[in-house]
Design a protein around this motif. Structure first.
Motif, PDB file in Angstrom:
ATOM      1  N   ASN A   6     -79.816 -16.339  74.272  1.00 30.38           N
ATOM      2  CA  ASN A   6     -78.357 -16.264  74.170  1.00 30.38           C
ATOM      3  C   ASN A   6     -77.879 -15.728  72.828  1.00 30.38           C
ATOM      4  O   ASN A   6     -76.699 -15.384  72.690  1.00 30.38           O
ATOM      5  N   TYR A  31     -77.374 -12.206  73.746  1.00 36.76           N
ATOM      6  CA  TYR A  31     -76.192 -12.206  74.615  1.00 36.76           C
ATOM      7  C   TYR A  31     -74.930 -12.330  73.767  1.00 36.76           C
ATOM      8  O   TYR A  31     -73.940 -11.609  73.972  1.00 36.76           O
ATOM      9  N   CYS A  78     -71.959  -9.374  73.447  1.00 40.11           N
ATOM     10  CA  CYS A  78     -70.617  -9.594  74.000  1.00 40.11           C
ATOM     11  C   CYS A  78     -69.554  -9.756  72.932  1.00 40.11           C
ATOM     12  O   CYS A  78     -68.434  -9.254  73.077  1.00 40.11           O
ATOM     13  N   TYR A 109     -73.420 -16.026  82.492  1.00 43.50           N
ATOM     14  CA  TYR A 109     -74.401 -17.015  82.049  1.00 43.50           C
ATOM     15  C   TYR A 109     -74.161 -18.409  82.611  1.00 43.50           C
ATOM     16  O   TYR A 109     -75.057 -19.018  83.224  1.00 43.50           O
ATOM     17  N   SER A 157     -81.919 -18.543  80.776  1.00 42.47           N
ATOM     18  CA  SER A 157     -81.074 -17.644  79.985  1.00 42.47           C
ATOM     19  C   SER A 157     -81.803 -16.346  79.660  1.00 42.47           C
ATOM     20  O   SER A 157     -81.161 -15.337  79.328  1.00 42.47           O
ATOM     21  N   THR A 196     -80.495 -14.099  82.450  1.00 38.69           N
ATOM     22  CA  THR A 196     -79.094 -13.699  82.290  1.00 38.69           C
ATOM     23  C   THR A 196     -78.926 -12.746  81.109  1.00 38.69           C
ATOM     24  O   THR A 196     -78.149 -11.788  81.177  1.00 38.69           O
ATOM     25  N   ALA A 197     -79.657 -12.983  80.014  1.00 39.55           N
ATOM     26  CA  ALA A 197     -79.544 -12.108  78.845  1.00 39.55           C
ATOM     27  C   ALA A 197     -80.080 -10.717  79.144  1.00 39.55           C
ATOM     28  O   ALA A 197     -79.437  -9.701  78.835  1.00 39.55           O
ATOM     29  N   ILE A 246     -77.629  -8.773  81.555  1.00 39.81           N
ATOM     30  CA  ILE A 246     -76.416  -8.175  80.989  1.00 39.81           C
ATOM     31  C   ILE A 246     -76.766  -7.041  80.025  1.00 39.81           C
ATOM     32  O   ILE A 246     -76.042  -6.041  79.937  1.00 39.81           O
TER      33      ILE A 246
END
Length: 427
Positions: free
Chosen positions: A180, A183, A187, A243, A254, A257-258, A261
């Protein structure tokens, strides 16, 4: 083994300050700093030099570049101070730098970390000449992650900071880096870039200005304020969108998800880069631009060199770390969609942070329960060659990407573009 380091082995259960100034800022003896934590000193020096060069480049270039530097600095202050003092967000502790601010929490170089990351990323992406402003924000996010990666990998391994041991939002790691973290940089930098340029465009009366031409003082100040304060909550929306639903409700790691994206951003930017406006030979770099590009290379070599030449087990970090206490006491971790849980304290009998321990303390005795200020010791590489390989790969990719953007062009396309412009001029 005895260490001649100021405060070695000292434990504090509370921070008692003599004045507001003492709480606000603390100074550290440079020799003691170098002796106990040389890689941290080199890292901090790299950021201070880089920020100085960027500030000089910003004022030489003019336009909105100085505003970008200071807006990203204030944006960084907002993020860091909320992260330190919001109980359910606090999940990392920086080592003590040459100067440390705000309750011994923010090392000097952190004040200019965001300008260094965002300035390099924005400067590079400005050369891509993407046709979509939305995609340009995404490209800045990707470039920020590329600048961040070696810093993030070396940082915990050499105890430049430590992470909360059981926080569910940073539990999944990659070389002790929470997925994260990538991430977050992706973002938050994209969100900052969106507000920095959009607010200026919305509030500036002169609509014919180039995006890097300075507008009125009012529009630039509004842009700075909005980017500084709205970059963080807007960045959080990316976590809410992808996330948190997948991680909190469906236990998707994670890591997934990381990477997801990052790949989405990369695919979109790649598609639009195929149809960009980059037709001509890149403008010749002035002296400051060449120096700044040189620092970009130095940035990567600092962390690669750290992995090659320094030993993490020699690091001794005296300072503010995760509070030690009852292994069974938990506390809530509030997110927008769900409340999670973590251990409130570091359990020194059972923790999973294999980049630091307490072997350098007399007889390896761990700090007492209730300690918030204590000494931790770095641990050896599990596989030094692996770290060198990974950092070399990141350095190579960063070099190829940036050389391509800053210097490469198609000579045939450049000639055709010049002929087209001459044709338009005389017709």
């Amino acid at each position: 083994m005895e260490y001649d380091i100021i405060g070695f082995g000292e434990e504090r259960s509370a921070m008692n300050y003599s004045s507001f100034g003492d709480w606000l800022v603390a100074y550290r003896d440079p020799y003691d700093y170098w002796k106990s934590h040389p890689t941290y000193a080199i890292c901090e020096l790299n950021f201070l030099i880089g920020a100085s060069l960027m500030l000089a480049h910003a004022f030489v270039t003019g336009g909105r570049w100085p505003w970008l530097f200071f807006a990203s600095m204030t944006h960084g202050f907002v993020i860091e101070l909320i992260s330190y003092f919001a109980p359910f967000i606090e999940n990392f502790w920086h080592a003590q730098g040459i100067i440390t601010f705000f309750d011994r929490r923010m090392a000097l170089y952190i004040a200019i970390l965001y300008p260094m990351f965002y300035y390099h990323a924005s400067w590079t992406v400005s050369k891509m000449k993407l046709k979509s402003q939305l995609v340009e924000h995404m490209a800045v996010g990707l470039m920020t992650v590329l600048v961040d990666m070696p810093y993030d990998i070396i940082g915990p391994k050499f105890v430049h900071w430590i992470w909360h041991d059981t926080d569910p939002n940073i539990y999944d790691r990659h070389y002790w880096v929470p997925w994260n973290s990538y991430y977050f940089h992706l973002c938050f930098s994209a969100s900052f870039h969106f507000w920095f340029h959009s607010v200026r465009r919305w509030t500036e009366k002169r609509k014919d200005l180039d995006k890097w031409q300075a507008g009125t003082l009012k529009s630039e100040i509004m842009s700075l304020v909005c980017a500084s304060f709205l970059g963080m909550p807007t960045g959080c929306l990316f976590f809410v969108a992808v996330y948190h639903p997948l991680h909190d409700f469906y236990n998707v790691p994670s890591e997934v998800t990381a990477i997801s994206i990052l790949l989405i951003f990369t695919a979109v930017v790649w598609k639009f880069d195929r149809k960009c406006n980059r037709y001509e030979k890149p403008a010749k770099m002035n002296f400051m631009s060449k120096v700044l590009f040189g620092h970009f290379i130095v940035h990567y070599m600092v962390y690669l060199g750290t992995a090659i030449f320094f030993n993490p087990e020699d690091v001794v970090s005296v300072g503010m770390h995760q509070p030690i206490g009852n292994c069974n006491e938990t506390e809530p971790v509030h997110t927008i969609l769900k409340t999670l849980e973590r251990q409130k304290y570091l359990c020194v009998e059972n923790y999973d942070e294999m980049y630091y321990d307490f072997h350098c303390l007399p007889n390896g005795i761990t700090p007492s329960d209730g300690s918030i200020w204590y000494t931790v010791c770095g641990m050896p590489f599990e596989n030094r060659a692996e770290y060198i390989t990974v950092l070399s790969l990141i350095t190579f990719i960063a070099y190829m990407v940036n050389v391509s953007i800053h210097f490469d062009y198609d000579k045939n396309v450049d000639k055709m573009w010049k002929k087209m412009k001459l044709s338009k001029k005389f017709n």
